[in-house]
Design an enzyme around this catalytic site. Structure first.
Site, PDB file in Angstrom:
ATOM      1  N   GLN A  94       1.053  -1.041  -0.300  1.00 31.28           N
ATOM      2  CA  GLN A  94       0.332  -0.192  -0.525  1.00 31.28           C
ATOM      3  C   GLN A  94       0.946   1.193   0.139  1.00 31.28           C
ATOM      4  O   GLN A  94       0.475   2.354  -0.128  1.00 31.28           O
ATOM      5  CB  GLN A  94      -0.720  -0.112   1.286  1.00 31.28           C
ATOM      6  CG  GLN A  94      -2.147  -1.443   1.081  1.00 31.28           C
ATOM      7  CD  GLN A  94      -3.074  -1.208   2.168  1.00 31.28           C
ATOM      8  OE1 GLN A  94      -2.365  -2.083   3.353  1.00 31.28           O
ATOM      9  NE2 GLN A  94      -4.033  -0.484   2.438  1.00 31.28           N
ATOM     10  N   HIS A 135      -2.779  -4.714 -13.369  1.00 27.57           N
ATOM     11  CA  HIS A 135      -2.231  -5.008 -14.481  1.00 27.57           C
ATOM     12  C   HIS A 135      -3.399  -5.826 -15.330  1.00 27.57           C
ATOM     13  O   HIS A 135      -3.021  -4.938 -16.390  1.00 27.57           O
ATOM     14  CB  HIS A 135      -0.600  -5.317 -14.666  1.00 27.57           C
ATOM     15  CG  HIS A 135      -0.157  -4.701 -14.026  1.00 27.57           C
ATOM     16  ND1 HIS A 135       1.344  -5.324 -13.426  1.00 27.57           N
ATOM     17  CD2 HIS A 135      -0.114  -3.190 -12.837  1.00 27.57           C
ATOM     18  CE1 HIS A 135       2.159  -4.099 -12.538  1.00 27.57           C
ATOM     19  NE2 HIS A 135       1.411  -3.362 -12.038  1.00 27.57           N
ATOM     20  N   ASP A 190       2.028   1.121  -8.411  1.00 30.20           N
ATOM     21  CA  ASP A 190       2.713   0.660  -8.640  1.00 30.20           C
ATOM     22  C   ASP A 190       3.774   2.007  -8.334  1.00 30.20           C
ATOM     23  O   ASP A 190       5.234   1.916  -8.157  1.00 30.20           O
ATOM     24  CB  ASP A 190       3.351   1.481 -10.590  1.00 30.20           C
ATOM     25  CG  ASP A 190       1.613  -0.369 -11.199  1.00 30.20           C
ATOM     26  OD1 ASP A 190       1.952  -0.587 -11.177  1.00 30.20           O
ATOM     27  OD2 ASP A 190       2.024   0.084 -12.384  1.00 30.20           O
ATOM     28  N   ARG A 212       4.793   0.271  12.907  1.00 32.62           N
ATOM     29  CA  ARG A 212       3.883  -1.345  11.607  1.00 32.62           C
ATOM     30  C   ARG A 212       4.391  -1.613   9.626  1.00 32.62           C
ATOM     31  O   ARG A 212       3.568  -0.314   9.471  1.00 32.62           O
ATOM     32  CB  ARG A 212       3.147  -1.442  11.943  1.00 32.62           C
ATOM     33  CG  ARG A 212       2.435  -3.399  11.799  1.00 32.62           C
ATOM     34  CD  ARG A 212       0.885  -3.582  11.714  1.00 32.62           C
ATOM     35  NE  ARG A 212       0.458  -4.874  10.652  1.00 32.62           N
ATOM     36  CZ  ARG A 212      -0.867  -5.106  10.406  1.00 32.62           C
ATOM     37  NH1 ARG A 212      -1.743  -4.047  11.235  1.00 32.62           N
ATOM     38  NH2 ARG A 212      -1.042  -6.280   9.833  1.00 32.62           N
ATOM     39  N   HIS A 228       0.872  -9.653   4.074  1.00 31.16           N
ATOM     40  CA  HIS A 228      -0.084  -8.302   3.954  1.00 31.16           C
ATOM     41  C   HIS A 228      -0.500  -8.764   2.504  1.00 31.16           C
ATOM     42  O   HIS A 228      -0.690  -7.746   1.990  1.00 31.16           O
ATOM     43  CB  HIS A 228       0.070  -7.123   4.676  1.00 31.16           C
ATOM     44  CG  HIS A 228      -0.844  -6.807   4.970  1.00 31.16           C
ATOM     45  ND1 HIS A 228      -1.610  -5.535   6.234  1.00 31.16           N
ATOM     46  CD2 HIS A 228      -1.906  -5.597   4.490  1.00 31.16           C
ATOM     47  CE1 HIS A 228      -1.465  -4.658   6.661  1.00 31.16           C
ATOM     48  NE2 HIS A 228      -2.671  -4.811   4.964  1.00 31.16           N
ATOM     49  N   ASN A 278      -1.736 -11.385   8.224  1.00 28.66           N
ATOM     50  CA  ASN A 278      -2.864 -10.018   8.339  1.00 28.66           C
ATOM     51  C   ASN A 278      -4.038 -10.707   7.728  1.00 28.66           C
ATOM     52  O   ASN A 278      -3.968 -10.373   6.388  1.00 28.66           O
ATOM     53  CB  ASN A 278      -2.260  -8.875   7.836  1.00 28.66           C
ATOM     54  CG  ASN A 278      -3.245  -7.298   7.846  1.00 28.66           C
ATOM     55  OD1 ASN A 278      -3.792  -6.772   9.015  1.00 28.66           O
ATOM     56  ND2 ASN A 278      -3.758  -7.003   6.609  1.00 28.66           N
ATOM     57  N   GLU A 279      -4.999 -10.812   8.492  1.00 32.24           N
ATOM     58  CA  GLU A 279      -6.263 -10.458   8.499  1.00 32.24           C
ATOM     59  C   GLU A 279      -6.761 -11.612   7.567  1.00 32.24           C
ATOM     60  O   GLU A 279      -7.285 -11.737   6.278  1.00 32.24           O
ATOM     61  CB  GLU A 279      -7.283  -9.404   7.713  1.00 32.24           C
ATOM     62  CG  GLU A 279      -7.605  -8.291   8.936  1.00 32.24           C
ATOM     63  CD  GLU A 279      -7.764  -6.524   7.892  1.00 32.24           C
ATOM     64  OE1 GLU A 279      -8.100  -6.605   6.448  1.00 32.24           O
ATOM     65  OE2 GLU A 279      -7.849  -5.951   9.076  1.00 32.24           O
ATOM     66  N   ASN A 307      -7.791  -6.715  14.499  1.00 31.86           N
ATOM     67  CA  ASN A 307      -7.909  -5.374  13.700  1.00 31.86           C
ATOM     68  C   ASN A 307      -9.313  -4.618  13.537  1.00 31.86           C
ATOM     69  O   ASN A 307      -9.774  -5.550  13.899  1.00 31.86           O
ATOM     70  CB  ASN A 307      -7.786  -5.067  12.412  1.00 31.86           C
ATOM     71  CG  ASN A 307      -6.346  -5.435  11.933  1.00 31.86           C
ATOM     72  OD1 ASN A 307      -5.311  -5.201  12.499  1.00 31.86           O
ATOM     73  ND2 ASN A 307      -6.015  -5.437  10.543  1.00 31.86           N
ATOM     74  N   TYR A 335     -12.288  -2.307  13.597  1.00 34.97           N
ATOM     75  CA  TYR A 335     -13.051  -0.993  12.626  1.00 34.97           C
ATOM     76  C   TYR A 335     -14.349  -0.865  12.968  1.00 34.97           C
ATOM     77  O   TYR A 335     -15.700   0.947  13.174  1.00 34.97           O
ATOM     78  CB  TYR A 335     -13.301  -1.468  11.357  1.00 34.97           C
ATOM     79  CG  TYR A 335     -11.412  -0.679  10.221  1.00 34.97           C
ATOM     80  CD1 TYR A 335     -11.008   0.136   9.985  1.00 34.97           C
ATOM     81  CD2 TYR A 335     -10.808  -1.700  10.399  1.00 34.97           C
ATOM     82  CE1 TYR A 335      -9.216   0.768  10.042  1.00 34.97           C
ATOM     83  CE2 TYR A 335      -9.276  -1.463  10.008  1.00 34.97           C
ATOM     84  CZ  TYR A 335      -8.638  -0.527   9.828  1.00 34.97           C
ATOM     85  OH  TYR A 335      -7.308  -0.767   9.614  1.00 34.97           O
ATOM     86  N   GLU A 337      -4.670  -2.465  13.573  1.00 35.20           N
ATOM     87  CA  GLU A 337      -5.460  -1.456  12.933  1.00 35.20           C
ATOM     88  C   GLU A 337      -6.586  -0.866  13.551  1.00 35.20           C
ATOM     89  O   GLU A 337      -7.397  -1.759  14.527  1.00 35.20           O
ATOM     90  CB  GLU A 337      -5.728  -2.381  11.559  1.00 35.20           C
ATOM     91  CG  GLU A 337      -4.189  -2.161  10.767  1.00 35.20           C
ATOM     92  CD  GLU A 337      -4.833  -2.851   9.387  1.00 35.20           C
ATOM     93  OE1 GLU A 337      -6.007  -2.185   8.503  1.00 35.20           O
ATOM     94  OE2 GLU A 337      -4.114  -3.501   9.058  1.00 35.20           O
TER      95      GLU A 337
HETATM   96  C1  BGC Z   1      -6.251  -3.666   5.913  1.00 33.15           C
HETATM   97  C2  BGC Z   1      -5.669  -2.940   5.207  1.00 33.15           C
HETATM   98  C3  BGC Z   1      -6.659  -1.771   5.396  1.00 33.15           C
HETATM   99  C4  BGC Z   1      -7.273  -0.821   5.859  1.00 33.15           C
HETATM  100  C5  BGC Z   1      -8.084  -0.588   5.634  1.00 33.15           C
HETATM  101  C6  BGC Z   1      -6.868  -3.608   6.504  1.00 33.15           C
HETATM  102  O1  BGC Z   1      -8.523  -4.457   6.981  1.00 33.15           O
HETATM  103  O2  BGC Z   1      -5.185  -4.537   6.763  1.00 33.15           O
HETATM  104  O3  BGC Z   1      -4.633  -3.615   4.340  1.00 33.15           O
HETATM  105  O4  BGC Z   1      -5.943  -0.573   4.025  1.00 33.15           O
HETATM  106  O5  BGC Z   1      -7.907  -1.888   7.194  1.00 33.15           O
HETATM  107  O6  BGC Z   1      -9.557  -0.884   4.981  1.00 33.15           O
END
Ligand code: BGC
Length: 508
Positions: free
Chosen positions: A59, A79, A92, A117, A162, A206-207, A343, A345, A411
């Site tokens: 990213q 691509h 890229d 991280r 990741h 990750n995830e 993580n 959200y 996260e």
């Molecule tokens: C991921 C990140 C992503 C972030 C925000 C997580 O699911 O680990 O790569 O950018 O959430 O969506």
């Protein structure tokens, strides 16, 4: 007679001592409660609590084919068909952190963070994914990057995987659905771990839910395959465990801790009905438990086994889609964690829904649940809910379900559309997330020892491209220099790290 008076004397003394002890204990208790209340009220996090920011290689790095780096599944996915990404964006060049890593590390340090991280791009080190050619330039890059982090008095949290699998491994045998990947991932990880001695926390994967459900389930993410989420789930869990076992056996003197990193969202029953309460529990088990249970408790969660058996019967299928574990595998995986990476959200509603499969995600379909939100709830620019009242419930559930593991929040964050540096909403939501973490620690006794926000800089948000801005530093993708510009939220986080408590000013 003598005896009696003596006894009497003793009992009155006892009475005196007891009431004296009682009043001291009461005073101590009142004092402790006051201390706790004070700690809760003034918003201080525990001594040594780590604040930081998180990023990932794909990213932010760019330099997609520089210095011997091989192609990975995201390079290939984009691509092959640029229209898969909003605005036909690609990574890229991304934020050019490959060349600007020193600047990025110093930005993190300038906010007073104690942890930063990053993740390792597998194909920078092994261009095809296999052991054949080791790209020394790639290894040296990460060695320098981690030295830079340590030089700035931060601890390095390093993710081995990741989302960016070498394309060759996908092409040759189907990537994460093939058990052959287990040894290949161990070999890659061994090379990385051996060389990178200054890491403090390793994240194996990750995830995994996102990898399996979107990369191999719905096909929305790279490598774009469908209906293989369970094969993927088993291979990813085994790969994690195999790396953990290898690390503990072959590097016994290393102090760094290791864990998997799960995306954990909270699900609230839509109604108080028995069915919706069961649906919420089921989706938690399908999204979190399916990975956490084998690692922290052993084997699949019973709820998942039962539901998959029910599904098998409903579909009149001879075999369940849920793979079986052998006794050996259960033992091998169980206990492969030093902490739990989380993580977090959002929070959604869960509704019982066995039949309808239209427009649902793979885990909704598998769990027989419908995930909904309320129109009145706050949402980020990606339309994801930012309902932190569920955050505390999630952490309490994790504590109670998995016997109070040590938790590192790897996260949490907020995306906007990048139109302002006065990112008051990010401050508002960060404050809400942090208060919920704080309550989870002090009111519910959850063992959270650090929290890293996503993300340090605006970066490539997978299929959303650069349309979603999660950073504390703004980057205009049209600026060839990719200049990092401090947002208001960076000041909020600087204050948080300096004082160890949620800043009361910088109100929005
Ligand atoms: C991921 C990140 C992503 C972030 C925000 C997580 O699911 O680990 O790569 O950018 O959430 O969506």
């Amino acid at each position: 007679m003598k005896r009696r008076s003596c006894k009497k004397m003793f009992s009155s003394n006892d009475y005196f001592i007891n009431s004296w002890l009682l009043s001291i204990t009461t005073t101590i208790m009142i004092f402790c409660n006051l201390c706790d209340a004070y700690k809760e009220n003034n918003g201080s996090f525990p001594e040594g609590f780590m604040f930081g920011a998180a990023t990932s290689a794909y990213q932010i790095e760019g330099a997609w084919n520089e210095d011997g780096k091989g192609e990975n599944i995201w390079d290939h996915f984009i691509h092959e068909n640029p229209m898969r990404i909003v605005n036909n964006d690609n990574a890229d060049e991304a934020c050019d952190s490959y060349h600007k890593y020193k600047e990025d590390v110093s930005l993190a340090a300038s906010l007073g963070f104690s942890v930063y991280r990053i993740s390792i791009s597998w194909t920078r080190i092994l261009p095809t994914g296999y052991m054949g050619t080791i790209n020394e330039v790639g290894l040296k890059y990460y060695e320098d990057l981690i030295d830079e982090i340590v030089k700035h008095n931060m601890k390095a949290v390093v993710t081995l995987y990741h989302f960016d699998l070498p394309q060759q491994l996908q092409k040759d045998f189907g990537g994460w659905t093939n058990p052959l990947l287990i040894d290949i991932f161990v070999n890659y990880s061994r090379i990385v771990i051996e060389r990178l001695e200054n890491v403090d926390y390793w994240i194996t994967v990750n995830e995994p839910r996102i990898i399996c459900n979107y990369g191999y389930g719905s096909g929305e993410s790279a490598p774009g395959l469908k209906y293989q989420e369970f094969e993927c789930t088993k291979v990813v869990i085994m790969s994690h465990a195999a790396v953990y076992r290898m690390y503990k056996n072959e590097f016994p003197n290393r102090k760094a801790k290791m864990a998997i990193n799960l995306d954990c969202e909270w699900f609230e029953p839509k109604t108080n009905s028995f069915e919706d309460i069961a649906a919420a529990e089921r989706i938690l088990e399908f999204q979190i438990g399916i990975f956490a249970h084998p690692i922290l408790k052993g084997g699949w969660p019973k709820v998942v086994e039962d539901r998959m058996e029910q599904k098998r019967l409903m579909e009149n299928s001879p075999v369940s889609q849920l793979p079986k574990w052998t006794e050996y595998e259960i033992e091998f995986i169980n206990g492969t964690f030093d902490f739990l990476g989380v993580n977090h959200y959002f929070t959604n509603y869960a509704e019982n829904d066995f039949e309808n499969n239209v427009g649902k995600s793979r885990s909704e379909m598998n769990a027989g649940v419908l995930i909904t939100t309320d129109p009145s709830w706050d949402k980020n620019s990606l339309g994801r809910t930012v309902t932190t009242w569920g955050t505390r419930k999630l952490f309490k559930w994790l504590k109670e379900t998995y016997n109070n593991p040590e938790i590192f929040i790897c996260e949490y964050g907020y995306s906007d559309n990048g139109t302002t540096l006065e990112d008051n909403e990010r401050i508002r939501f960060s404050r809400m997330y942090l208060s919920a973490f704080h309550d989870a620690i002090y009111k519910d006794g959850v063992s959270i020892f650090g929290a890293m926000t996503w993300s340090l800089i605006d970066n490539f948000e997978w299929t959303s491209g650069y349309s979603a801005h999660f950073g504390l530093f703004y980057i205009d993708q049209n600026d060839p220099n990719k200049t990092r510009i401090r947002k208001k939220s960076a000041h909020f986080f600087k204050k948080l790290a300096a004082t160890g408590r949620i800043p009361e000013d910088l109100h929005t």
